[in-house]
Design an enzyme around this catalytic site. Structure first.
Site, short mmCIF file in Angstrom:
data_model
loop_
_atom_site.label_atom_id
_atom_site.label_comp_id
_atom_site.label_asym_id
_atom_site.label_seq_id
_atom_site.Cartn_x
_atom_site.Cartn_y
_atom_site.Cartn_z
N GLY B 304 121.09 -1.88 -88.09
CA GLY B 304 121.51 -3.06 -88.84
C GLY B 304 120.73 -3.17 -90.13
N GLU B 305 120.49 -4.42 -90.59
CA GLU B 305 119.74 -4.72 -91.82
C GLU B 305 120.51 -4.37 -93.09
OE1 GLU B 305 116.01 -2.65 -91.96
OE2 GLU B 305 115.18 -3.69 -90.23
N GLY B 306 121.63 -3.63 -92.96
CA GLY B 306 122.29 -3.10 -94.15
C GLY B 306 121.94 -1.64 -94.38
#
Lengths: 339, 339
Positions: B304-306
Site C-alpha cells: 500500500g502507501e502508493g
C-alpha cells in the site's frame, strides 16, 4: 593460451550467498510488513548478492544492442525487407527508435553494435564489430564458421567489459536484425527440446503463409545443423557481465534465446540474469518457464531491440533503492508486528 | 449552491476520443511493427485522450497519500497496533518509507495528508486535513457521519486540485492506516457483490484467528451499514483529478476500493484511471476483473502507501515518451512492412 571465451567462462562464480542472506535480514527489518514489496525485494537481494555487497548501488545502466543480418531472411520468414536492419541501426543510433526512447527514459546509455549487418556503408554512431556481412542461410548449412562464431561471441564479451570499465553496474541486452526471431526459435528448440510449432511466433507480424515458411525454416535448420550452436550473437555479453559480477537484464525472445545458450555453457550465470518481460512472441513464456525464469513485466511487448530490458532497469533500480534507502523499524521508531 | 462534490461530479466528461484515434494513427506509424510495444501504446493513447492533446507530456507526477485511522482496528483485524499509523505518517514524511523511496525514484513529489489519524500531536511534514481522530468502528454503526464523509471526500478533491495547480499532470493515490484493508474489503463486497470470504486478505500478515475476526468484521459491517457508503477517504482524489482531465494512477487494494466507489458515482472517471498493480492482497485481482481493469504490474506487492502507483508512473511516462519522441517510418527513412 586460453582464449577470452575460455577465461570468461572460468571467471564466472556463483553470487555471494552470505550477502544475499544479509540483504534479506535487512529487508525483513525495513518499515513494511515482511515480504510486502514482493519481487522488488527479490531483485534487491539478487542484485546485492551478484555485486557481493549490501551497499552496492546501480550505477550507469547501459543497454547493448547487437545487430546482425541473418541469411535465413531469404526464406520468406519476415514481414520486412532486409534493408530495414541497416535503417533501424541508424534510427537507434540517432535516438528515434523504441529502445532509444526507453533507454533515455531510464537514464541509461545505449551502444548500438554492428556484429554482422549486411552492408559496407559506414553507420554513424554505430560501433563496428562486423564479423561478416550477414550470416549464411542456416537452412542450407551452418550460419557461420566456428571462427566467425568465436569472434561474434568475443565481441559480446568485450562490449560488456567496455561498458563495465566505463562504470556500468547494470547491463541490458538487445538485438536488431530482420529475421532474427527465426534463429532464436531454433535455439530454443535445440536447447530446450520445444517443438518448432510451439516456439515460433509471428515476429514483426507475418501472415499464415510466412508463418508456415518460418516453422519449416526452423525445422530444416535444426536438421541441417543437428547439434551445432547457431547465431548466439549476444550470448556472451551475458557471460562477460557475469564474469565481472555485473548483473544483466535480458530483453525478450531473442536475447532470451542467447541467454539460454549462455546458461547451457555456464549455469552459474543465472545468478547474474534478470529476465525483463514475458514476450508476446511465440513460445517465449514456455521457454522462460523451462529455464525457471519468471519475467518481471507482462505488457505484451514484442519489439525487441532491448526495449523490455530498458524498461525493467527501473524495477531493478527500485528494488536496489528499497534496500539502500528505506528506514528500518528501529531507525524510524516504528512499532513492529504484534504477531 | 452546489457543493464542491456536486460540481466536481458534473465536471467529469469522457476523454477525447478524436485525440485517442489520432494517437493510435501516430503510434501505428512509428518505427516498430504495429502494436509491438503492447500496453505501453495503450497507456500513451489513454493519456493523450485524457489530456485532450497529442502533445501532452507527463509533468511533475505527484503521489497523494491519505492517512486515517479506522475504529475497526479494535476488532482484532491487524497484526500491528494502531500507533503505527502515526509513526508511519512521520516515516513517510521524513523519506524513509517504501513510498518515499519509490516516489523519489520516480522523480515524483509526495504529499502525506492526514484525513483522520487518531492523534492530537503535530506531525511535521504532514498536511493537516483531519476530519476526526479516527473513524468509528463500522461493525457497530456508520464509520462516520454524512458531514464527516463529505469533508473527507472534499479533502481528496482539494488535494488533487492543489497538486494540479502546482503543475502535476499525473497523480497517484496512496493510503495509510492500520486496519484499512478491512473497510476496503467491505467496499469491494458492497459495490461488487463479492463475498467477504473471497475478498478479505491477510493485510500486514495476520494469522488464521485474526483472519476469521476480519471476515467476521466485514460481514458484520455490511449488515449494520447495509447500503451506506463507508470510508472512501481517497475516492474523490480520483474524481478531483478526472474533473481536471488529469489522469490518476490507482495504487492497490485500498486505493482500488476507493476507485470502485468513485466509478460507481461517475463511470466516466474510468477514462482517467490507470490501475498500477495486481495486489497480492485478498481478492484484489477478482475485484479488478469485475470492473474491467487490467493492472499494469504483477510483482506481488501488498504494502500500500502508493508504492505501486509510484512504481507505475514510470510505465505511463514510458508510453507517453514513445508517442512524443519515437520517429515515424517516414521521419527515419525506414522501409515499411511488405505485407
Amino acid at each position: 593460451m586460453e582464449s577470452l571465451f575460455e577465461r570468461t567462462l572460468a571467471a564466472i562464480k556463483p553470487s555471494d550467498k552470505e550477502v544475499e542472506k544479509a540483504a534479506w535480514k535487512r529487508l525483513d527489518n525495513l518499515t513494511k510488513p515482511r515480504g510486502s514489496l514482493g519481487r522488488l525485494e527479490e531483485l534487491a537481494a539478487q542484485y546485492a548478492a551478484a555485486r557481493g555487497s549490501l551497499k552496492a548501488a546501480v550505477e550507469k545502466p547501459c543497454v547493448l544492442v547487437f545487430g546482425a543480418d541473418h541469411g535465413v531472411a531469404v526464406q520468406n520468414v519476415s514481414a520486412f525487407p532486409q534493408a530495414v536492419t541497416v535503417q533501424m541501426a541508424a534510427n537507434i543510433a540517432a535516438g528515434g527508435a523504441g529502445v532509444s526512447v526507453l533507454a533515455r527514459h531510464a537514464g541509461a546509455s545505449l551502444r548500438m553494435v554492428d556484429v554482422g549487418i549486411a552492408t559496407d556503408a559506414p553507420m554513424p554512431g554505430v560501433v563496428n564489430r562486423k564479423v561478416a556481412k550477414g550470416s549464411a542461410d542456416f537452412t542450407l548449412g551452418p550460419a557461420m564458421t566456428q571462427e566467425q562464431c568465436r569472434q561474434a561471441l568475443e565481441a559480446g564479451i568485450e562490449e560488456a567489459q567496455d561498458a563495465i570499465a566505463a562504470g556500468s553496474t547494470l547491463l541490458g541486452t538487445g538485438d536488431l536484425g530482420i529475421a532474427n526471431t527465426t534463429p532464436s526459435a531454433a535455439l530454443y528448440s535445440a536447447y530446450l527440446g520445444i517443438d518448432p510449432e510451439e516456439i515460433v511466433g509471428r515476429g514483426t507480424g507475418i501472415d499464415d503463409a510466412r508463418m508456415k515458411s518460418k516453422v519449416e525454416a526452423v525445422r530444416c535448420a535444426l536438421a541441417v545443423n543437428a547439434g551445432a550452436l547457431n547465431d548466439p550473437f549476444d550470448t556472451l555479453a551475458a557471460l562477460g557481465a557475469a564474469a565481472k559480477r555485473v548483473p544483466i537484464v535480458i530483453d525478450g525472445f531473442i536475447s532470451g534465446a542467447a541467454a539460454v545458450a549462455a546458461l547451457k555453457l555456464k549455469p552459474e550465470a543465472m545468478d547474474y540474469c534478470f529476465f525483463s518481460h514475458a514476450s508476446a512472441e511465440g513460445g517465449h513464456k514456455k521457454a522462460m518457464n523451462a529455464i525457471g525464469a519468471c519475467p518481471l513485466l507482462g505488457l505484451g511487448l514484442r519489439l525487441g531491440e532491448g526495449t523490455g530490458a530498458a524498461l525493467a532497469f527501473n524495477l531493478v533500480q527500485a528494488g536496489n533503492k528499497i534496500l539502500l534507502e528505506m528506514a528500518s523499524f528501529d531507525e524510524a521508531g516504528v512499532s513492529g508486528s504484534e504477531v
